[in-house]
Design an enzyme around this catalytic site. Structure first.
Site, PDB file in Angstrom:
ATOM      1  N   LYS A   1      10.136 -14.390 -73.248  1.00 42.20           N
ATOM      2  CA  LYS A   1      11.196 -14.154 -72.260  1.00 42.20           C
ATOM      3  C   LYS A   1      12.447 -14.850 -72.737  1.00 42.20           C
ATOM      4  O   LYS A   1      12.393 -16.026 -73.112  1.00 42.20           O
ATOM      5  CB  LYS A   1      10.769 -14.742 -70.898  1.00 42.20           C
ATOM      6  CG  LYS A   1      11.681 -14.355 -69.764  1.00 42.20           C
ATOM      7  CD  LYS A   1      11.270 -13.046 -69.145  1.00 42.20           C
ATOM      8  CE  LYS A   1      12.322 -12.464 -68.231  1.00 42.20           C
ATOM      9  NZ  LYS A   1      13.506 -11.888 -68.903  1.00 42.20           N
TER      10      LYS A   1
ATOM     11  N   LYS B   1      11.281 -24.081 -71.816  1.00 40.69           N
ATOM     12  CA  LYS B   1      11.813 -23.875 -70.456  1.00 40.69           C
ATOM     13  C   LYS B   1      10.805 -23.129 -69.579  1.00 40.69           C
ATOM     14  O   LYS B   1      10.546 -23.525 -68.441  1.00 40.69           O
ATOM     15  CB  LYS B   1      13.126 -23.075 -70.552  1.00 40.69           C
ATOM     16  CG  LYS B   1      13.947 -23.095 -69.292  1.00 40.69           C
ATOM     17  CD  LYS B   1      15.188 -22.208 -69.441  1.00 40.69           C
ATOM     18  CE  LYS B   1      16.071 -22.656 -70.578  1.00 40.69           C
ATOM     19  NZ  LYS B   1      17.268 -21.797 -70.723  1.00 40.69           N
TER      20      LYS B   1
ATOM     21  N   LYS C   1      14.401 -14.671 -77.658  1.00 40.69           N
ATOM     22  CA  LYS C   1      15.858 -14.568 -77.536  1.00 40.69           C
ATOM     23  C   LYS C   1      16.355 -13.479 -78.454  1.00 40.69           C
ATOM     24  O   LYS C   1      15.700 -13.146 -79.449  1.00 40.69           O
ATOM     25  CB  LYS C   1      16.528 -15.892 -77.916  1.00 40.69           C
ATOM     26  CG  LYS C   1      17.885 -16.099 -77.260  1.00 40.69           C
ATOM     27  CD  LYS C   1      17.769 -16.559 -75.827  1.00 40.69           C
ATOM     28  CE  LYS C   1      19.113 -16.728 -75.165  1.00 40.69           C
ATOM     29  NZ  LYS C   1      19.017 -17.451 -73.891  1.00 40.69           N
TER      30      LYS C   1
ATOM     31  N   THR D   1      21.170 -18.965 -61.975  1.00 41.87           N
ATOM     32  CA  THR D   1      21.279 -20.138 -62.851  1.00 41.87           C
ATOM     33  C   THR D   1      22.038 -21.258 -62.139  1.00 41.87           C
ATOM     34  O   THR D   1      21.601 -22.417 -62.135  1.00 41.87           O
ATOM     35  CB  THR D   1      21.968 -19.756 -64.180  1.00 41.87           C
ATOM     36  OG1 THR D   1      21.169 -18.742 -64.787  1.00 41.87           O
ATOM     37  CG2 THR D   1      22.081 -20.940 -65.111  1.00 41.87           C
TER      38      THR D   1
ATOM     39  N   ASN E   1      29.778 -16.976 -66.148  1.00 36.41           N
ATOM     40  CA  ASN E   1      28.798 -16.692 -65.099  1.00 36.41           C
ATOM     41  C   ASN E   1      28.228 -17.997 -64.531  1.00 36.41           C
ATOM     42  O   ASN E   1      28.319 -18.273 -63.328  1.00 36.41           O
ATOM     43  CB  ASN E   1      27.698 -15.794 -65.697  1.00 36.41           C
ATOM     44  CG  ASN E   1      26.603 -15.490 -64.694  1.00 36.41           C
ATOM     45  OD1 ASN E   1      26.818 -15.541 -63.488  1.00 36.41           O
ATOM     46  ND2 ASN E   1      25.423 -15.166 -65.183  1.00 36.41           N
TER      47      ASN E   1
ATOM     48  N   SER F   1      14.341 -14.213 -62.915  1.00 34.27           N
ATOM     49  CA  SER F   1      13.897 -13.091 -63.766  1.00 34.27           C
ATOM     50  C   SER F   1      12.399 -12.854 -63.591  1.00 34.27           C
ATOM     51  O   SER F   1      11.930 -11.714 -63.631  1.00 34.27           O
ATOM     52  CB  SER F   1      14.178 -13.389 -65.241  1.00 34.27           C
ATOM     53  OG  SER F   1      15.495 -13.045 -65.571  1.00 34.27           O
TER      54      SER F   1
HETATM   55  P1  NAD Z   1      29.492 -16.485 -70.056  1.00 33.02           P
HETATM   56  O1  NAD Z   1      29.804 -15.678 -71.257  1.00 33.02           O
HETATM   57  O2  NAD Z   1      29.516 -15.845 -68.721  1.00 33.02           O
HETATM   58  O3  NAD Z   1      30.492 -17.749 -70.006  1.00 33.02           O
HETATM   59  C1  NAD Z   1      30.724 -18.607 -71.072  1.00 33.02           C
HETATM   60  C2  NAD Z   1      32.004 -19.361 -70.765  1.00 33.02           C
HETATM   61  O4  NAD Z   1      32.209 -20.369 -71.759  1.00 33.02           O
HETATM   62  C3  NAD Z   1      33.249 -18.474 -70.793  1.00 33.02           C
HETATM   63  O5  NAD Z   1      34.092 -18.849 -69.708  1.00 33.02           O
HETATM   64  C4  NAD Z   1      33.924 -18.856 -72.111  1.00 33.02           C
HETATM   65  O6  NAD Z   1      35.326 -18.649 -72.094  1.00 33.02           O
HETATM   66  C5  NAD Z   1      33.583 -20.325 -72.156  1.00 33.02           C
HETATM   67  N1  NAD Z   1      33.705 -20.944 -73.472  1.00 33.02           N
HETATM   68  C6  NAD Z   1      33.278 -20.504 -74.669  1.00 33.02           C
HETATM   69  N2  NAD Z   1      33.622 -21.399 -75.632  1.00 33.02           N
HETATM   70  C7  NAD Z   1      34.267 -22.410 -74.998  1.00 33.02           C
HETATM   71  C8  NAD Z   1      34.856 -23.625 -75.435  1.00 33.02           C
HETATM   72  N3  NAD Z   1      34.846 -23.983 -76.715  1.00 33.02           N
HETATM   73  N4  NAD Z   1      35.416 -24.435 -74.490  1.00 33.02           N
HETATM   74  C9  NAD Z   1      35.422 -24.088 -73.191  1.00 33.02           C
HETATM   75  N5  NAD Z   1      34.867 -22.963 -72.724  1.00 33.02           N
HETATM   76  C10 NAD Z   1      34.319 -22.141 -73.630  1.00 33.02           C
HETATM   77  O7  NAD Z   1      28.094 -17.191 -70.340  1.00 33.02           O
HETATM   78  P2  NAD Z   1      27.086 -17.823 -69.287  1.00 33.02           P
HETATM   79  O8  NAD Z   1      26.074 -16.793 -68.948  1.00 33.02           O
HETATM   80  O9  NAD Z   1      27.851 -18.515 -68.208  1.00 33.02           O
HETATM   81  O10 NAD Z   1      26.347 -18.892 -70.222  1.00 33.02           O
HETATM   82  C11 NAD Z   1      26.928 -20.173 -70.502  1.00 33.02           C
HETATM   83  C12 NAD Z   1      25.831 -21.090 -71.033  1.00 33.02           C
HETATM   84  O11 NAD Z   1      24.779 -21.175 -70.070  1.00 33.02           O
HETATM   85  C13 NAD Z   1      25.174 -20.612 -72.335  1.00 33.02           C
HETATM   86  O12 NAD Z   1      24.777 -21.734 -73.085  1.00 33.02           O
HETATM   87  C14 NAD Z   1      23.952 -19.881 -71.846  1.00 33.02           C
HETATM   88  O13 NAD Z   1      22.938 -19.793 -72.837  1.00 33.02           O
HETATM   89  C15 NAD Z   1      23.562 -20.785 -70.697  1.00 33.02           C
HETATM   90  N6  NAD Z   1      22.690 -20.127 -69.724  1.00 33.02           N
HETATM   91  C16 NAD Z   1      23.147 -19.074 -68.987  1.00 33.02           C
HETATM   92  C17 NAD Z   1      22.276 -18.465 -68.087  1.00 33.02           C
HETATM   93  C18 NAD Z   1      22.705 -17.325 -67.216  1.00 33.02           C
HETATM   94  O14 NAD Z   1      21.906 -16.849 -66.403  1.00 33.02           O
HETATM   95  N7  NAD Z   1      23.955 -16.891 -67.290  1.00 33.02           N
HETATM   96  C19 NAD Z   1      20.964 -18.922 -67.948  1.00 33.02           C
HETATM   97  C20 NAD Z   1      20.539 -20.007 -68.706  1.00 33.02           C
HETATM   98  C21 NAD Z   1      21.425 -20.598 -69.595  1.00 33.02           C
END
Ligand code: NAD
Length: 421
Positions: A68, A92, A104, A188, A219, A347
């Site tokens: 997953k 996780k 992944k 999340t 997100n 999920s």
């Molecule tokens: P996303 O694409 O919606 O958002 C990522 C954000 O990070 C964007 O606003 C982008 O502009 C910003 N960003 C990128 N580089 C940056 C930098 N150098 N400085 C500041 N901001 C920066 O992605 P997301 O889904 O919110 O995921 C973010 C993190 O959370 C990732 O590591 C992802 O693996 C982790 N995560 C997300 C989820 C989920 O359900 N969305 C679940 C588990 C883990």
């Protein structure tokens, strides 16, 4: 990201080993992925030219159930990064006691440079390229950076076309109309809030209105910022890849979310002052919340961190060196595999609903999510106290012991045949 990322991730695993009860077999098997696939995805662009994109899908481990893990669209996606993210997913899902392993996927692409129809062709092409190695009982993708329910809907539909039948449990994070569950998009950040509330008396005792700086306003980060604001926290700084905004008195988070939705970025913000991206990481705050990409805090900037606690919403935002530096400085770190596990937990509900043909109400999703997050957070806290461990080590020990138990329960005969599932 480079090969170092995986080595760095393995360091945390190794740090936990002396404190965990596990078999030598399990220890060896957890050091490398079960399978890795690299694909080339040809996409006809709107101007008629053909472009080839590199994509990956890694199944790190599937001892406890189908692999997953999400699919990431980012220019820096590499095989090493995807493998590391699949490695983290393995721990996780075990930590949360979900019936899944870790996987992944990703495509090296800047999705902002693609039109909507190019993005759809890429998503369908990538899904078709990995279709043989995924499936509801094998490996179940979900959204990650720059993919969301729109992309998951296209992928579910493409898989149904290839298999000539309905298999909604092949991906999660789908639109409600295609078998998604209510509450998945905020899962999340909702999960992170449950973890935060449960650990708060330990990591920030006696602080009524803690301040937070949040790196990443996508997100996960922007929804968490909103959730914190309505829980009495002060979000004093937020950033995305284009700007970092600061107001020591507390930012108007709804106004910034509206600005990001209407303009696509935090640049030229309606509130607060712009500061440097690195400056945000060094602010004096109760909680620093990295919610962007891995490796944000490293040996070069960890000594400048002045937060009391780091709350890892992103996957792998601290390098192993940074982790050590923060530990020596007495900064508590609440680890990613616990903090951001709400997404994969919901999920699981979606996958269960798809396989039973049932519908889950938002109330049921929220109640079950809270129960899972609070139960496992308390288990990590108890293990940390009992064995005198840092929270990250305790979280890994908890997951490793579940993985080892499952691996050992299968017996060694499985290692000689194709019954190793
Ligand atoms: P996303 O694409 O919606 O958002 C990522 C954000 O990070 C964007 O606003 C982008 O502009 C910003 N960003 C990128 N580089 C940056 C930098 N150098 N400085 C500041 N901001 C920066 O992605 P997301 O889904 O919110 O995921 C973010 C993190 O959370 C990732 O590591 C992802 O693996 C982790 N995560 C997300 C989820 C989920 O359900 N969305 C679940 C588990 C883990």
């Amino acid at each position: 990201m480079t090969e170092d990322l995986l080595e760095d991730a393995i360091v945390r695993f190794e740090e936990a080993l002396p404190h965990a009860e596990l078999s030598e077999d399990a220890c060896d098997r957890l050091r490398a992925p079960v399978s890795s696939l690299k694909v080339s995805v040809p996409v006809r662009m709107d101007d008629g030219k053909l472009r080839i994109f590199s994509g990956y899908r890694v199944r790190y481990d599937d001892t406890r159930g189908p692999a997953k893990g999400g699919i990431r669209y980012h220019p820096a996606v590499t095989a090493a990064e995807v493998t590391t993210l699949a490695f983290w997913m393995t721990f996780k899902t075990a930590l949360m006691d979900l019936p899944f392993g870790g996987g992944k996927g990703g495509v090296a692409v800047d999705p902002k440079q693609l039109s909507a129809s190019e993005l759809e062709r890429l998503s369908r092409g990538y899904l078709a390229a990995i279709a043989d190695v995924i499936g509801p009982n094998v490996d179940v993708p979900a959204p990650d950076v720059a993919t969301g329910e729109l992309v998951m809907g296209w992928m579910a539909h493409e898989y149904a076309k290839i298999r000539r039948g309905h298999h909604p449990g092949v991906v999660t994070g789908k639109p409600l109309a295609l078998g998604g569950v209510p509450g998945r998009t905020s899962a999340t950040s909702d999960g992170a809030l449950h973890v935060l509330r449960t650990v708060q008396p330990r990591v920030l005792p006696g602080v009524d209105h803690p301040s937070a700086a949040i790196q990443g306003f996508g997100n996960a980060g922007s929804q968490l910022a909103a959730g914190l604001a309505s829980s009495g926290w002060r979000g004093i700084a937020v950033s995305d890849s284009s700007a970092a905004i600061h107001d020591p008195k507390g930012l108007d988070i709804p106004a910034l979310r509206e600005h990001k939705t209407s303009t696509g970025s935090l640049a030229d913000p309606p509130v607060g002052e712009e500061i440097g991206a690195e400056e945000l990481l060094c602010l004096e705050v109760d909680a620093l919340i990295p919610a962007a990409l891995e490796g944000a805090i490293h040996a070069g900037n960890a000594e400048k961190v002045r937060a009391r606690v780091v709350f890892e919403v992103a996957n792998g935002p601290l390098t192993a060196d940074a982790d050590r530096i923060l530990d020596e400085a007495g900064v508590e770190v609440v680890p990613d595999i616990l903090v951001n596990a709400g997404g994969v937990t919901v999920s699981w509900f979606e996958w269960v609903a798809n396989r039973t043909g049932d519908r889950w109400t938002e109330e049921a999703v929220r109640r079950r999510l809270e129960e899972r997050m609070v139960t496992e957070t308390k288990a990590v806290l108890a293990l940390a106290d009992e064995r005198e461990l840092r929270l990250r080590t305790a979280a890994y020990v908890h997951a490793i012991e579940r993985l080892s138990e499952a691996m050992d329960a299968k017996g060694t005969a499985a290692l000689f045949g194709d019954g190793d599932r």
